[in-house]
Each structure stands twice: as structure tokens, then as C-alpha cells.
Design an enzyme around this catalytic site. Structure first.
Site, PDB file in Angstrom:
ATOM      1  N   ASP A 209      45.961  38.338  40.654  1.00 15.89           N
ATOM      2  CA  ASP A 209      45.491  39.471  39.866  1.00 15.89           C
ATOM      3  C   ASP A 209      46.514  40.608  39.876  1.00 15.89           C
ATOM      4  OD1 ASP A 209      43.671  40.772  38.232  1.00 15.89           O
ATOM      5  OD2 ASP A 209      41.967  40.406  39.552  1.00 15.89           O
TER       6      ASP A 209
ATOM      7  N   ASP B 208      38.419  39.943  31.387  1.00 13.32           N
ATOM      8  CA  ASP B 208      37.417  40.094  32.439  1.00 13.32           C
ATOM      9  C   ASP B 208      35.995  39.967  31.912  1.00 13.32           C
ATOM     10  OD1 ASP B 208      39.011  40.280  34.651  1.00 13.32           O
ATOM     11  OD2 ASP B 208      39.012  42.460  34.747  1.00 13.32           O
TER      12      ASP B 208
END
Length: 723
Positions: free
Chosen positions: A462, A526
Site C-alpha cells: 500500500d 478502495d
């Protein structure tokens, strides 16, 4: 190339052709290499025809212009009268009489066997001794018909050279008068934008320190009204994971160009005498039949250059939206058991496993397993996961730190910043300066230690903030940070050759060919709200092949939007990607568990086709109807998802065309949608409720198959097989 030229030579006319695409490269009247044509194949051209094409395309001279005809070379040089964005910009702090190079004498090196299963490469080099610039342009036509081009600079002078811009551009014809690019934000990445392309420069810049949620991905020019299956299309992409430019330009003199390069900060790249800089690759894809064919070239090239070490893409369960940071062995073991029961093959432990990480305010940078939560380390969980027949993955965010971390308390100077004060926080975190050798070694060694101690098959990597107000050594830091990130990925792969890595950056904030050639999949957004993902997946897949596009079945209520959606629609939206689940599977009823297991089984049945198949997208007259499919290389099999993202305009969806099949073949068309509860908008029965229909490939492409009234947020899965 019709008249092969090998080795160093001067002033040839070069014709490269692969997979229906031609590049025609010729010297201008002044000897500067010019790309005369990038587009449809020109067929066999003898030397006289090549020379004729070169002569026929020399422009005339205006009454108010330089006295000799001017053609833009492979490097746009303002010093020769080119009025568009210059290919090269820079200066010498020590001064000099020439601030930009004038590249007159070029050496040509052509490597082209002419064989269709090989890549062809032209390397062009020149220099300006007065200005102290050496320039190298590489132009490749791949076996897929993809163009790759980049520009490199060497400082041949005796004082430092500060680079301001190194841009690469490809020409397109004037009839390509419509532009398509993309913008976006967090949880709404890849939003398409169309506009007319008239005069001037349409410039898109990314200033995020990563590719960005608003990055265009592809900048496409085409004939008016081009779509997925029709129209001529020329599309370009800048293969770089940091700050970048992409532009479309029409000059007053008539040039039409698609270009781009790295966006350099002031003084970011300074070349000492003898040092070199290589700009990112500009990748170009042409199609005479719409975006799908342009996309297929990109997929073919990326599949050939992907680092993936295993072909089968395992079904994933990710723990984030199931438990967030509430980690303990009993909870996660029971989640793993529920995942195995529906056919999951990979268990990924998301954020919350490392020292001090109970919220997102602390712990980043301390990449050791939290002994308070995991007194025996992750070994018991991994053993349980393996016993259930799954492999194990782990979330990391190696480029980031929290101020509340042991690392920052011990080494505050390792935090990337532009001044004495820290940058404003973003999700309570800062950036680790990977250009600092000790900081780089720290994070690399911490990751290697995890990989050595635990059997980790997959890292979810990430990157949850932009780089704002950062510098290294008094210069902007993004260029060096991006190269260090690439090096870190490369070193980890060298250490653990079987390791798979996902690029996630607050979702789709770092998706480009620079990172895709180093990772196994991307996380497009997301949000796993299936309405949003229908759009996001569709446009992200122009660049990303389906097997590299993470697509998850989320819970009934989308965590990012609050929208409630039926299981079938959510699962169908993820079906044609790298399928996963992000849902607390412990909470499922027996009926829900059976439905999820049926969708997992369906994906596992069709996923071999995703690895080598061609992704197609139907052009439907109603924007509420989204048609996506994958067709085998021999066109004898296809899977299609027909989904509604809104209320259809008409009572009946009407005929839905299924592209990509063999027009001369005959096909069985069967509805394979797994059973489950869902609102039916139509009354009675249709062919979808029976044993299917038989139709020819031409009929499926032109007429399609009829669909009844469909409720919004519904989907059907069709399987098409040749008879």
C-alpha cells in the site's frame, strides 16, 4: 522493414511493421529523423515507394516562416522553429552560449529481422558539442504492434546540466479529432472525459509523488465517435510511477502529437559531466477498430513482461472490511475456516498485525509482528491457513511511517520533508526517505526478515498518501523516491523469486506500466461498491489485463458509499477479474454461503480463459447497461457479464450485442448466472430461463441477444461456446 538496415548507418528510410501496424521513419531535408507515420499497416513498400512517401509528405513553406520546409523530428526542437512543447529543456548554472541543443547529425541503428514474432528497434543518437548535450532516442515496435519510445540525455559538457523537461511524442493524423482521457479521485478512479481536439495543447500533469487517482491512464485520440468496437484510435501512456505529464497537441503549423514524460521539479535532475538520464517509456497503441483492440495490444505486451511466477490466480479473501484492525488468533482462524468453506485459496492479513498498530495513528515503520497480539508470532495463523489448503498473504506499507513509531523516534531524520517542519499529515502518516541509504536498508531488511521467517506468498503493498513538501539533498525528491521504490521491489523479487506483490495506493493511486512490470496485480479502487466498480474496472482494464485486476465481492452494504446491493450483482462485477472476497464470511446464512460458493466455483471454471483471453466491452445504446466479456484466443468460447448500473431508459434492455467472436462460427449461448435472491423486473419467461439459444457469430455481433426488463443493479452471466 522491406529494405533491412542493420547496424550503424545514416539516413535510411525505415519501415517497421507488426500486427497490422506500421512505423515509417525517414530523415528530413536537414537529416533529422522524422516519424512520418504511426498507424495502419502500409503493406509491402519497395525502396522507391519508401522514398516517394518521404518526399510526398514534406510540407511546404509559408510566407511567414523559416525559409526552408520544417518537419518536427523525433525530438521537438524549438531552436529549429517547432512551436509546440519542446522535447528537451535545461540549462547550465555555469552559463553557456547555447541553452538547448540543436541536433543535426544523427546516427541510425536498426535492429529488425522482419519476423512477426520479434520486436523491432531503431536507436537514434545525436549530439550538440557546443551545447554539451548527447541525445538517444529508442523507438521499438513490438510483436504485438505496440510502439514504445523514450528519450535519454547525456551531459557531454564540462559543467553540470540541469534538466527541466525530457518529453517524447508520437504523431497522429489530423482526422483523429476527438480526445478521450480520464480523471478521478479516491473511490472514483478512471472517470472518462471526452472532448473535441482542436488547436493548442491539452496537458495533464500528475503532481502526487505517485501516479495519482486522477491520472489519465490512457490519453486516446480517435476519429469522431470512436468506441470500444469502432473507430480509429491512437492511445498513449507514460510508463512512470511518479510525477508525470501527458499531453495532446495541435500546433498552428498542423502537427498533431500525443506525448508525455516525467514531470521534473526545479533542479530535481542535475547531470554532472558524463552522467545520463533516461526518460520514461511513452507507450503507444493503435487500433483501426476501437479501444478494445488498442487495449488488447497493451495486455499482450504486459502479459509477456509480467513478473508473475504462477499462472493460476488464486481466489483471495482479504481481512480488511471483515475485521479491520481487530486482530486475534481465534477470530482470524474462524474467518479462514469460513473462507476455505466457499473455495478461497489465499488468505491475506491486512493492516493491524505489527507493533503498536491498533489504529492508523501509530506503528507504520515498525515492521515486526506485534508480540502483544501475536505472542507466538504469525506462525499459528499461517499454520491454520495452510492446513485449510490456502496460502498466506500480508499487508505492508513500506514507504510510509507514523510519527508515533519506534522508527521515527530513533531516526527522525529519515522522514522525507522539504523543510525543518514536517509536511502536513495525511492519514496520520509521513513518508520514509528511501534515498537515505540507512532508511532504505532498514525497510528492505525488515521485509526480508518477514519473508525469511514466514511462508508469505503475497504482499499487498500500500501507499496511502501523496508526497507533499518533500525534498532530498535540497532538491525535489519524487524522482529519486520513485527509483528507490522500483529498486526495493526488484531486490525483494530477487530475494524471494516466488513472491507475488499487489500495487495498492489508497486503491488506484499507483497504476501504470512502470509498476505493473514489477507487480502481479493492482487494486483499482478502495471502493468495492459494485456500481462504482463496474465503471472503475471497465476503464482501468484498458491498461490492466483482467487477471491482474483485483476485483472483490464485498459485503451487502458497501463500506465506502453505504449502498446496499444484492450478492449476485456484487459477485458478477468481480467475476472477470482476479476474484476475491472482502466480507466477514462468518456472518453468512447457509443460503448466502451456498450462493457465494457457487460464484467462486463459476470464477474458477472460467479463470483459465482470463490468462490468455481477449477482454471485450460492448458498446450499448443505453448507458445504464454495461457489457463486459472475455473471449478465448481461438474465439471458440466467451463469457459475458451484462449488468445494469442504473434504471434502464426503456422497459426492456433490448438486444445486447456480444463482441469478439468468430463471425463465421455458430454458438450455443447459455445463461450461467448462479441462483440467488434478486428482484426480477420482467414477468413470465424468456430464452434466459431455458436451455439457451443457437446463433451465429455475426448475428451475435450485429443483432445480439434479446434481454427482458432488468432491475437496476442486476447482472446476468452468459457462456458462449462454438458448436
Amino acid at each position: 522493414m522491406n529494405d533491412p538496415v542493420a547496424g550503424a548507418t545514416t539516413d535510411p528510410v525505415v519501415h517497421l511493421t507488426r500486427e497490422g501496424v506500421s512505423i515509417l521513419l525517414t530523415p528530413s531535408l536537414s537529416g533529422v529523423p522524422v516519424v512520418l507515420h504511426w498507424g495502419a499497416a502500409l503493406g509491402e513498400l519497395d525502396p522507391a515507394a519508401l522514398d516517394g512517401a518521404a518526399a510526398a509528405l514534406v510540407p511546404g513553406t509559408s510566407h511567414s516562416a523559416l525559409d526552408a520546409p520544417r518537419q518536427r523530428g523525433v525530438v521537438g526542437e524549438n531552436v529549429t522553429g517547432f512551436t509546440g512543447l519542446p522535447g528537451l529543456e535545461g540549462f547550465r548554472p555555469a552559463g553557456g552560449s547555447a541553452w538547448a541543443p540543436r541536433l543535426r547529425s544523427w546516427a541510425w541503428d536498426v535492429d529488425d529481422s522482419g519476423e512477426p514474432d520479434t520486436d523491432a528497434l531503431v536507436t537514434l543518437t545525436s549530439s550538440d558539442d557546443e551545447a554539451g548535450w548527447g541525445v538517444r532516442v529508442e523507438l521499438q515496435l513490438t510483436r504485438e504492434g505496440l510502439v514504445r519510445m523514450r528519450t535519454s540525455v547525456t551531459n557531454t559538457g564540462d559543467s553540470p546540466l540541469v534538466l527541466a523537461a525530457v518529453r517524447t511524442a508520437l504523431p497522429v493524423p489530423g482526422r483523429a479529432s476527438e480526445l478521450l482521457d480520464m480523471t478521478g479521485r479516491w473511490c472514483r478512479e478512471r472517470t472518462p472525459v471526452r472532448r473535441s481536439w482542436t488547436a493548442g495543447t491539452h496537458l495533464r500533469e500528475g503532481r502526487h509523488g505517485r501516479t495519482g487517482h486522477d491520472a489519465t491512464l490512457l490519453l486516446a485520440a480517435g476519429t469522431p465517435g470512436f468506441g470500444f468496437g469502432q473507430g480509429e484510435v491512437w492511445a498513449t501512456h507514460v510508463a512512470w510511477s511518479g510525477d508525470h505529464q501527458a499531453y495532446a497537441e495541435r500546433t498552428p503549423e498542423g502537427e498533431c502529437l500525443l506525448g508525455g514524460g516525467e514531470l521534473l521539479g526545479p533542479g530535481e535532475v542535475v547531470l554532472d559531466p558524463g552522467a545520463s538520464y533516461a526518460g520514461p517509456w511513452l507507450v503507444g497503441s493503435f487500433s483501426p477498430t476501437g479501444l478494445d483492440a488498442a487495449s488488447a495490444r497493451l495486455h499482450g505486451w504486459l502479459r509477456r513482461h509480467s513478473p508473475r511466477t504462477r499462472r493460476t490466480r488464486p481466489v483471495v479473501v482479504n481481512t480488511w472490511e471483515a475485521v479491520y484492525m481487530q486482530h486475534d488468533l481465534p477470530t482470524l482462524s474462524s474467518l479462514a475456516e469460513a473462507a476455505a468453506a466457499v473455495g478461497v485459496e489465499r488468505f491475506v492479513l491486512d493492516d493491524g498485525w505489527f507493533t503498536g498498530r491498533r489504529t492508523d495513528h501509530a506503528g507504520l515503520g515498525d515492521w515486526q509482528v506485534d508480540a502483544d497480539v501475536w505472542p507466538d508470532g504469525l506462525h499459528p495463523l499461517i499454520a491454520r491457513v495452510h492446513a485449510l489448503g490456502m496460502d498466506f498473504g500480508l499487508w505492508v506499507e513500506p514507504e510510509m511511517v507514523n510519527e508515533d513509531s519506534d522508527l521515527v523516534r530513533a531516526h527522525p531524520d529519515w522522514v522525507l520533508r522539504g523543510r525543518e517542519a514536517l509536511p502536513d499529515p495525511w492519514r496520520h502518516q509521513q513518508v520514509l526517505d528511501l534515498q537515505h541509504p540507512d532508511a532504505y536498508a532498514h525497510v528492505r531488511d525488515a521485509l526480508v526478515a518477514l519473508l525469511d521467517e514466514y511462508d508469505i506468498a503475497f504482499l499487498k503493498w500500500d501507499h496511502n498518501r501523496d508526497l507533499v513538501d518533500v525534498s532530498h539533498g535540497g532538491r525535489p525528491a519524487v524522482h529519486g523516491q520513485t527509483l528507490a521504490f522500483y529498486r526495493l521491489l526488484d531486490e525483494l523479487r530477487e530475494h524471494s523469486p516466488g513472491l507475488e506483490i499487489e500495487s495498492c495506493a489508497s486503491g488506484g493511486g499507483r497504476i501504470d506500466l512502470g509498476v505493473l512490470t514489477r507487480t502481479d496485480r493492482v487494486w483499482p479502487s478502495d471502493t468495492i461498491d459494485a456500481v462504482e466498480r463496474q465503471r472503475i474496472n471497465r476503464w482501468t482494464s484498458l491498461l490492466v489485463p483482467p487477471e491482474m485486476l483485483g476485483a472483490h465481492l464485498g459485503g451487502p452494504v458497501a463500506h465506502t458509499t453505504g449502498r446496499t446491493l444484492p450478492t449476485g450483482f456484487r459477485a458478477a462485477t468481480a467475476l472477470l477479474g482476479h476474484f476475491g472476497i472482502e466480507w466477514d464470511l462468518r456472518t453468512l446464512t447457509d443460503a448466502e454461503r451456498d450462493e457465494v460458493a457457487a460464484w467462486v466455483a463459476l470464477h474458477r471454471e472460467l479463470r483459465p480463459l482470463l490468462l490468455d483471453g481477449t477482454l471485450v466491452r460492448g458498446d450499448h445504446h443505453d448507458p445504464a447497461v454495461v457489457v463486459s466479456g472475455v473471449v478465448s484466443a481461438d474465439r471458440r468460447e466467451g463469457w459475458y457479464v451484462v449488468a445494469t448500473v442504473d434504471t434502464p431508459v426503456t422497459q426492456s434492455v433490448g438486444p445486447v450485442r456480444l463482441p469478439g467472436l468468430d463471425r463465421g462460427a455458430s454458438y450455443d449461448v447459455v445463461d450461467r448466472t448462479p441462483a440467488g435472491p434478486g428482484h426480477r423486473a420482467s414477468m413470465g419467461t424468456t430464452w434466459l430461463d431455458g436451455d439457451g439459444v443457437v446463433l451465429g457469430g455475426a448475428a451475435l455481433a450485429e443483432l445480439g441477444v434479446g434481454f427482458p426488463a432488468m432491475a437496476p443493479e442486476a447482472a446476468r452471466v452468459l457462456h458462449v461456446t462454438a458448436r
